[in-house]
Design a protein around this motif. Structure first.
Motif, mmCIF file in Angstrom:
data_model
loop_
_atom_site.group_PDB
_atom_site.id
_atom_site.type_symbol
_atom_site.label_atom_id
_atom_site.label_comp_id
_atom_site.label_asym_id
_atom_site.label_seq_id
_atom_site.Cartn_x
_atom_site.Cartn_y
_atom_site.Cartn_z
ATOM 1 N N ALA A 226 12.743 -3.154 35.542
ATOM 2 C CA ALA A 226 13.681 -4.180 36.004
ATOM 3 C C ALA A 226 14.614 -3.626 37.078
ATOM 4 C CB ALA A 226 14.492 -4.723 34.832
ATOM 5 N N VAL A 227 14.998 -2.362 36.935
ATOM 6 C CA VAL A 227 15.869 -1.736 37.924
ATOM 7 C C VAL A 227 15.091 -1.373 39.180
ATOM 8 C CG1 VAL A 227 17.308 0.285 38.396
ATOM 9 C CG2 VAL A 227 17.470 -0.866 36.194
ATOM 10 N N GLY A 228 13.827 -0.984 38.993
ATOM 11 C CA GLY A 228 13.032 -0.566 40.140
ATOM 12 C C GLY A 228 13.643 0.675 40.766
ATOM 13 N N GLY A 229 13.738 0.688 42.078
ATOM 14 C CA GLY A 229 14.380 1.816 42.748
ATOM 15 C C GLY A 229 15.812 1.533 43.133
ATOM 16 N N GLY A 230 16.359 0.445 42.611
ATOM 17 C CA GLY A 230 17.700 0.021 43.014
ATOM 18 C C GLY A 230 18.807 0.984 42.665
ATOM 19 N N ALA A 231 18.613 1.771 41.591
ATOM 20 C CA ALA A 231 19.663 2.696 41.164
ATOM 21 C C ALA A 231 19.444 4.108 41.696
ATOM 22 C CB ALA A 231 19.730 2.734 39.638
ATOM 23 N N SER A 232 18.332 4.335 42.349
ATOM 24 C CA SER A 232 17.995 5.678 42.807
ATOM 25 C C SER A 232 19.053 6.212 43.779
ATOM 26 C CB SER A 232 16.632 5.666 43.498
ATOM 27 O OG SER A 232 16.274 6.959 43.908
ATOM 28 N N GLY A 233 19.535 7.414 43.492
ATOM 29 C CA GLY A 233 20.526 8.045 44.358
ATOM 30 C C GLY A 233 21.958 7.787 43.975
ATOM 31 N N LEU A 234 22.212 6.823 43.095
ATOM 32 C CA LEU A 234 23.576 6.614 42.629
ATOM 33 C C LEU A 234 24.020 7.818 41.799
ATOM 34 C CD1 LEU A 234 23.585 2.862 41.450
ATOM 35 C CD2 LEU A 234 24.492 3.799 43.593
ATOM 36 N N THR A 235 25.266 8.221 41.961
ATOM 37 C CA THR A 235 25.780 9.363 41.214
ATOM 38 C C THR A 235 26.583 8.891 40.002
ATOM 39 O OG1 THR A 235 27.766 9.442 42.594
ATOM 40 C CG2 THR A 235 25.892 10.803 43.268
ATOM 41 N N TYR A 236 26.629 9.760 38.974
ATOM 42 C CA TYR A 236 27.394 9.386 37.785
ATOM 43 C C TYR A 236 28.079 10.594 37.160
ATOM 44 C CZ TYR A 236 23.783 11.262 34.589
ATOM 45 O OH TYR A 236 22.913 12.085 33.906
ATOM 46 N N TYR A 237 29.181 10.287 36.473
ATOM 47 C CA TYR A 237 29.900 11.255 35.643
ATOM 48 C C TYR A 237 29.859 10.738 34.223
ATOM 49 C CZ TYR A 237 34.080 12.998 33.187
ATOM 50 O OH TYR A 237 34.950 13.501 32.241
ATOM 51 N N TYR A 238 29.342 11.546 33.306
ATOM 52 C CA TYR A 238 29.224 11.175 31.897
ATOM 53 C C TYR A 238 30.311 11.903 31.126
ATOM 54 C CZ TYR A 238 26.783 9.949 27.540
ATOM 55 O OH TYR A 238 26.435 9.428 26.309
ATOM 56 N N GLU A 239 31.242 11.153 30.533
ATOM 57 C CA GLU A 239 32.401 11.754 29.871
ATOM 58 C C GLU A 239 32.239 11.774 28.359
ATOM 59 O OE1 GLU A 239 36.491 11.315 31.364
ATOM 60 O OE2 GLU A 239 36.900 10.246 29.481
ATOM 61 N N LEU A 240 32.266 12.987 27.807
ATOM 62 C CA LEU A 240 32.210 13.152 26.358
ATOM 63 C C LEU A 240 33.580 13.064 25.703
ATOM 64 C CD1 LEU A 240 29.638 16.074 26.028
ATOM 65 C CD2 LEU A 240 29.262 13.664 25.527
ATOM 66 N N ASP A 241 34.596 13.516 26.415
ATOM 67 C CA ASP A 241 35.957 13.401 25.902
ATOM 68 C C ASP A 241 36.931 13.511 27.076
ATOM 69 O OD1 ASP A 241 36.340 16.080 26.564
ATOM 70 O OD2 ASP A 241 37.047 16.667 24.572
ATOM 71 N N SER B 200 17.982 9.912 33.719
ATOM 72 C CA SER B 200 17.201 10.225 34.920
ATOM 73 C C SER B 200 16.048 9.249 35.109
ATOM 74 C CB SER B 200 16.664 11.659 34.849
ATOM 75 O OG SER B 200 15.660 11.788 33.853
ATOM 76 N N LEU B 201 15.685 8.529 34.071
ATOM 77 C CA LEU B 201 14.634 7.518 34.193
ATOM 78 C C LEU B 201 15.020 6.449 35.210
ATOM 79 C CD1 LEU B 201 13.678 6.945 30.425
ATOM 80 C CD2 LEU B 201 12.441 8.309 32.121
ATOM 81 N N LEU B 202 16.323 6.274 35.427
ATOM 82 C CA LEU B 202 16.803 5.263 36.366
ATOM 83 C C LEU B 202 16.947 5.809 37.789
ATOM 84 C CD1 LEU B 202 19.615 3.672 34.157
ATOM 85 C CD2 LEU B 202 17.291 2.829 34.488
ATOM 86 N N GLY B 203 16.723 7.112 37.955
ATOM 87 C CA GLY B 203 16.875 7.701 39.272
ATOM 88 C C GLY B 203 18.301 8.073 39.616
ATOM 89 N N LEU B 204 19.175 8.134 38.611
ATOM 90 C CA LEU B 204 20.575 8.477 38.845
ATOM 91 C C LEU B 204 20.737 9.978 39.054
ATOM 92 C CD1 LEU B 204 22.220 6.315 36.023
ATOM 93 C CD2 LEU B 204 21.970 5.728 38.443
ATOM 94 N N GLU B 205 21.786 10.362 39.792
ATOM 95 C CA GLU B 205 22.079 11.767 40.044
ATOM 96 C C GLU B 205 23.364 12.151 39.314
ATOM 97 O OE1 GLU B 205 22.179 12.525 44.214
ATOM 98 O OE2 GLU B 205 20.137 11.767 44.557
ATOM 99 N N GLN C 33 22.889 -1.647 38.465
ATOM 100 C CA GLN C 33 22.467 -2.780 39.289
ATOM 101 C C GLN C 33 23.662 -3.496 39.906
ATOM 102 O OE1 GLN C 33 19.887 -4.477 36.115
ATOM 103 N NE2 GLN C 33 18.324 -4.634 37.706
ATOM 104 N N ARG C 34 24.772 -3.587 39.162
ATOM 105 C CA ARG C 34 25.983 -4.206 39.707
ATOM 106 C C ARG C 34 26.504 -3.406 40.901
ATOM 107 N NH1 ARG C 34 28.024 -4.409 34.343
ATOM 108 N NH2 ARG C 34 29.472 -2.733 34.905
ATOM 109 N N VAL C 35 26.550 -2.099 40.723
ATOM 110 C CA VAL C 35 27.092 -1.231 41.761
ATOM 111 C C VAL C 35 26.200 -1.227 42.999
ATOM 112 C CG1 VAL C 35 27.581 1.177 42.344
ATOM 113 C CG2 VAL C 35 28.346 0.246 40.153
#
Length: 293
Positions: free
Chosen positions: A164-179, A196-201, A289-291
């Motif tokens: 559903a996402v396709g390549g739309g999210a590829s290259g977007l960067t993210y910060y994952y916060e544990l605390d 990483s399945l979504l192509g996020l960095e 997808q929103r971003v």
């Protein structure tokens, strides 16, 4: 200051080796042997194991679960600690099978001395390890077919989200916060591989010199990276949300905070590798997808 329970789990995940979560090969048996009966009294000391037991139809045999097991609703939660399992307390429920997290070898040995079967479940490092663990629980409880069906459904749900996402999210960067002290995860972790399945960095991948898959970043580094997505896995433990981020010094200027890139995850789903991992990926995919739009 005491470490939040979620961070304790995260650091436990970091200590797991590459073979964790994979079941041992099934022993060869003679055709004349009688299969072991399915357990009738199960105690689960791992929230992921609890979710899997109920997802494969073994919930009727569960007589007690640990204090962190809270899904599905109405599970027989007790005050038994999943982080410090008490052998005597577990034994009072007269179990014929106990599920333990993989760092509790001493507890497992003590229970086995009492004649209680134990399934020691180590944190997986990849999706295959998570699937293997679901199948292992199915085999131990006599729900092999249901476990195989669960794995197939999870795989299908993940694939549906990725397509559903396709390549739309590829290259977007993210910060994952544990605390809120900025502990995060790299792409080498189970969570990182899932995303990483979504192509996020992942901005944490190049953040530190020390060999840790759960690095503690700095606020300065996060601000410099200005990620497209901020994924909060500390909404329950630490009451973090988009408003809390905006109140941090300098964070109100971040793209993710100004736009629609802050994702308030459910800590419980984000810290487990059971049947709801597809829900986690779907939540992140929706935000990506929103971003990207």
């Amino acid at each position: 200051m005491l470490m939040p329970a979620f961070m304790a789990l995260a650091l436990a995940l970091a200590a797991c080796g590459g073979g964790d979560g994979e079941p041992a090969a099934a022993p060869t048996t003679e055709s004349t042997e009688t299969a072991s009966p399915a357990p009738e009294r199960i105690v689960s000391m791992t929230p992921t194991g609890t979710e899997t037991l109920f997802a494969i139809g073994a919930g009727d045999a569960v007589v007690a679960v640990d204090d962190n097991s809270n899904f599905p609703e109405d599970v027989p939660t007790t005050d038994l600690s999943s982080f410090e399992p008490n052998v005597e307390g577990i034994a009072t429920y007269d179990p014929d099978l106990v599920l333990l997290s993989g760092d509790n070898e001493a507890t497992a040995a003590a229970l086995e001395k009492l004649g209680i079967e134990v399934l020691l479940l180590k944190a997986p490092t990849d999706l295959e390890g998570a699937y293997d663990q679901m199948l292992e629980i199915g085999e131990a409880t006599g729900h092999d077919d249901e476990a195989a069906e669960l794995v197939a459904n999870v795989e299908a749900d993940l694939q549906e989200t990725v397509e559903a996402v396709g390549g739309g999210a590829s290259g977007l960067t993210y910060y994952y916060e544990l605390d809120p002290t900025y502990y995060s995860v790299t792409s080498a972790t189970f969570i990182g591989q899932l995303l990483s399945l979504l192509g996020l960095e992942n901005i944490a991948d190049g953040a530190q010199a020390e060999a840790s898959d759960y690095p503690q970043l700095s606020a300065e580094y996060i601000l410099q990276q200005d990620p497209d997505l901020i994924l909060l896995a500390d909404t329950k433990c630490c009451e973090q949300d988009a408003d809390a981020l905006a109140a941090r010094d300098g964070w109100q200027t971040l793209k993710a905070v100004q736009g629609k890139g802050v994702v308030e995850l459910d800590d419980d789903i984000a810290s487990r590798w059971g049947p709801r991992i597809a829900d986690l990926l779907a939540d992140v995919a929706e935000a990506a997808q929103r971003v990207a739009a």
